[in-house]
Scaffold this motif. Structure first.
Motif, PDB file in Angstrom:
ATOM      1  N   VAL A 189      10.079  -0.241  14.604  1.00 31.36           N
ATOM      2  CA  VAL A 189       9.286  -1.266  15.278  1.00 31.36           C
ATOM      3  C   VAL A 189       8.640  -2.264  14.315  1.00 31.36           C
ATOM      4  N   CYS A 190       8.199  -1.803  13.149  1.00 26.40           N
ATOM      5  CA  CYS A 190       7.308  -2.613  12.308  1.00 26.40           C
ATOM      6  C   CYS A 190       8.051  -3.382  11.214  1.00 26.40           C
ATOM      7  N   THR A 191       7.545  -4.577  10.934  1.00 22.97           N
ATOM      8  CA  THR A 191       8.063  -5.397   9.841  1.00 22.97           C
ATOM      9  C   THR A 191       7.043  -5.568   8.723  1.00 22.97           C
ATOM     10  N   LYS A 192       5.832  -5.057   8.938  1.00 24.86           N
ATOM     11  CA  LYS A 192       4.793  -5.040   7.910  1.00 24.86           C
ATOM     12  C   LYS A 192       4.069  -3.701   7.976  1.00 24.86           C
ATOM     13  N   THR A 193       3.499  -3.291   6.861  1.00 21.99           N
ATOM     14  CA  THR A 193       2.732  -2.048   6.811  1.00 21.99           C
ATOM     15  C   THR A 193       1.407  -2.301   6.118  1.00 21.99           C
ATOM     16  N   TRP A 194       0.330  -1.832   6.732  1.00 20.13           N
ATOM     17  CA  TRP A 194      -0.987  -1.857   6.101  1.00 20.13           C
ATOM     18  C   TRP A 194      -1.354  -0.422   5.727  1.00 20.13           C
ATOM     19  N   GLU A 195      -1.617  -0.177   4.452  1.00 17.51           N
ATOM     20  CA  GLU A 195      -2.088   1.150   4.029  1.00 17.51           C
ATOM     21  C   GLU A 195      -3.609   1.111   3.868  1.00 17.51           C
ATOM     22  N   VAL A 196      -4.282   2.000   4.583  1.00 17.77           N
ATOM     23  CA  VAL A 196      -5.736   2.113   4.498  1.00 17.77           C
ATOM     24  C   VAL A 196      -6.062   3.189   3.464  1.00 17.77           C
ATOM     25  N   HIS A 197      -6.755   2.807   2.395  1.00 17.19           N
ATOM     26  CA  HIS A 197      -7.133   3.784   1.369  1.00 17.19           C
ATOM     27  C   HIS A 197      -8.255   3.210   0.502  1.00 17.19           C
ATOM     28  N   ASP A 198      -9.117   4.076   0.050  1.00 15.48           N
ATOM     29  CA  ASP A 198     -10.162   3.722  -0.924  1.00 15.48           C
ATOM     30  C   ASP A 198     -10.930   2.462  -0.514  1.00 15.48           C
TER      31      ASP A 198
END
Length: 590
Positions: A189-198
């Motif tokens: 489904v996704c064409t972008k990814t946001w990683e939540v960290h720190d």
């Protein structure tokens, strides 16, 4: 592409910690964004700030005028006294919603098996979740945010949702933000990814596969502090590039860079070596289900299942919700006795079950984690190296401070990790995992898969997580109409079978009455049935001989072991075909 939503310098903190510190990001039309990160790092809090349900301490969120924003949170706000139908379509007249193709598609995809006149408070958790999702998707939205939408959906439901979201808007219209641990869904489904960290949100281009590559590159730069995570993610990337080429063909990242990164990474597991070790630990007899059936009252759940589970097999079990997957595992582990037929277990079999209810933790719920570990064995071997229970717990993502927590105070994800650790420390040679991905983030899933890669035994996995099934198992079986069927084509073949099954007219409504076989046809069927039974006995004897040869074979002769393994698979495939035909003939003769 038009701008839909922007967030500027968001700061969010709770009394015990800062969650985000000066986060700035934006969402444009055409964006399909997946949010990943460890449990507790703030994924749902980020979605809450973007949707307006959580107010940041500082910073602001702005929307373009007139933007229609639909949100599916982890908890719904459905009226408990409303019917399922009213919760989905509201006050629309029947001709209005029944005549709308999109509404019909959503209701068929998510709510076809839900009694529409049932009250919301009478539905199961899974049914209630699907009603809430259907109620959201029938409306027109410019931007949709979904928090764990695949929870309680089976493989078919997840595939339907992915297809719906891919085609819901045009290429540069609408926008989607989704939190999920389902990595197959992220890639679909996704064409972008946001990683939540720190305390921050780091953007990556592409779905999960592209994110893995870019994260490995980042980890190489931070090798001194990220060595453990780097090695795990490189192994994950190696599997993505070697084991599932179709998945990495879509994201537009540099293939040469990926190949360079994994040049020195061995395959995720060595099936020949693991099978040899499994035969040594288990012998040739593991678990045999012989003409097994299970009924609860008048309801027949499983019928006439014959399945011989061999040493070292790694099998995924597919099926719709309620089809009998957990029942099948309970038969194998001995938690349930069959109504008909019998289950035969090898003398050396030591079964371990990871269930959905955390039953292994019930008796230790008031103990502290370090007290639990102190009662276990002192070392556990993985990849030829000894690990203490505390080291294994750290490998599964536990922080040192969690050792002092009481088991009952752990989060769902932490309980799942402790449950898996205790299962491994009990040293079973057959492991059954029932929906092991519940409450688990993508990092934890990668750690779980890493541990299972080097585990030498028979592995049975029931899961709706398609990525996990393809990653840790080598073959899949499906429960269809109460029977067990080998699906060499994996999840794709299973979905095709289910689609064909749904397309067939109901027997009760349109099928003619079953006609009995004529005299000559019956004699021919009985003769073929007898021939198949004799051949099955010969195949079983051949399988036993191959197992004996593998147990006695020189472990240094890799080519010889590979040939024996090929022989075993050929015999297994023949056995499956014979059993399927045996069942067909048996139904004709009934």
């Amino acid at each position: 592409m038009a701008h839909l939503l922007g967030a500027e310098a968001l700061h969010l903190e709770y009394p015990t910690r800062i969650v985000f510190d000066s986060v700035t990001l934006g969402i444009d039309e055409g964006d399909r964004i997946g949010i990943v990160g460890r449990n507790g790092d703030g994924k749902s809090s980020l979605l809450g700030m973007l949707s307006g349900s959580i107010e940041p301490q500082s910073g602001r969120v702005t929307r373009r005028g007139g933007v229609r924003f639909g949100v599916l949170a982890q908890r719904d706000d459905l009226d408990p006294s409303a019917t399922a139908l009213h919760a989905i379509v509201g006050d629309r007249d029947e001709h209005e919603w029944a005549g709308d193709a999109r509404i019909r598609d959503v209701m068929t995809g998510l709510a076809s098996d839900i009694p529409w006149e049932a009250r919301i408070d009478a539905l199961s958790g899974g049914q209630r979740r699907r009603v809430a999702l259907a109620a959201l998707l029938i409306e027109d939205w410019d931007l949709i945010a979904l928090d764990e939408p695949t929870n309680h959906l089976d493989v078919e439901g997840i595939a339907w949702l992915a297809g719906h979201l891919r085609t819901r808007w045009g290429a540069n219209a609408g926008a989607l933000v989704v939190i999920t641990h389902d990595r197959w869904f992220l890639d679909e489904v996704c064409t972008k990814t946001w990683e939540v960290h720190d305390r921050e949100v780091e953007p990556f281009e592409g779905g999960y596969a592209a994110y893995v590559l870019q994260r490995v590159e980042r980890d190489r730069i931070l090798a001194a502090t990220e060595a453990k995570r780097q090695n795990m993610m490189r192994k994950e990337l190696a599997w993505l590039r070697r084991g599932a080429p179709a998945r990495t063909a879509k994201p537009k990242f540099r293939i040469d860079a990926a190949n360079a990164l994994i040049a020195d990474v061995p395959p995720a597991r060595d099936p020949i070596q693991l099978q040899r070790m499994a035969v040594a630990r288990l012998g040739k007899d593991v678990v045999d289900l012989l003409d097994v059936g299970v009924s609860f009252g008048d309801r027949e759940i499983l019928k006439k299942i014959t399945w011989r589970i061999g040493p070292g097999e790694r099998t995924g079990i597919l099926g719709a919700n309620g089809s009998g997957k957990s029942t099948l595992l309970n038969l194998i582990t001995g938690a349930l006795e069959p109504t008909t037929g019998r289950v035969k277990r090898g003398k050396t079999v030591r079964l371990g079950l990871l269930d959905q209810q955390f039953s292994q933790l019930a008796e230790i719920r008031s103990d502290r984690v370090r007290e639990v570990l102190a009662r276990e064995k002192t070392t556990f071997a993985i990849d030829g190296k000894d690990h203490t229970p505390a080291q294994l717990l750290e490998r599964l993502g536990f922080a040192r401070e969690h050792l002092s927590a009481r088991v009952d105070d752990l989060s769902g994800g932490q309980k799942r990790r402790l449950q898996l650790l205790m299962l491994l420390l009990s040293e079973p040679n057959v492991i059954a995992l029932d929906e092991p991905t519940n409450d688990v983030d993508s990092d934890m899933l990668a750690a779980m898969e890493d541990l299972l890669d080097s585990w030498p035994g028979t592995l049975l996995v029931v899961s709706h997580d398609r990525y996990l099934l393809e990653r840790v198992t080598d073959q899949q079986y499906a429960i269809l109409d109460g029977t067990l069927r080998h699906v060499p084509g994996g999840v794709d073949e299973y979905l095709q079978l289910r689609a064909a099954q749904d397309a067939r007219p109901s027997k009760a409504q349109s099928a003619p009455e079953k006609q009995g076989l004529g005299g000559s046809e019956k004699r021919a069927a009985e003769k073929e049935l007898s021939s198949i039974e004799r051949r099955l006995e010969k195949v079983a004897a051949s399988v036993a001989r191959v197992h004996d040869k593998m147990a006695a074979h020189d472990q240094g002769d890799i080519d010889g072991l590979r040939q024996l393994n090929d022989d075993l698979r050929a015999l297994t495939d023949e056995n499956d075909s014979l059993e399927e035909r045996w069942l067909e003939l048996g139904e004709q003769l009934d």
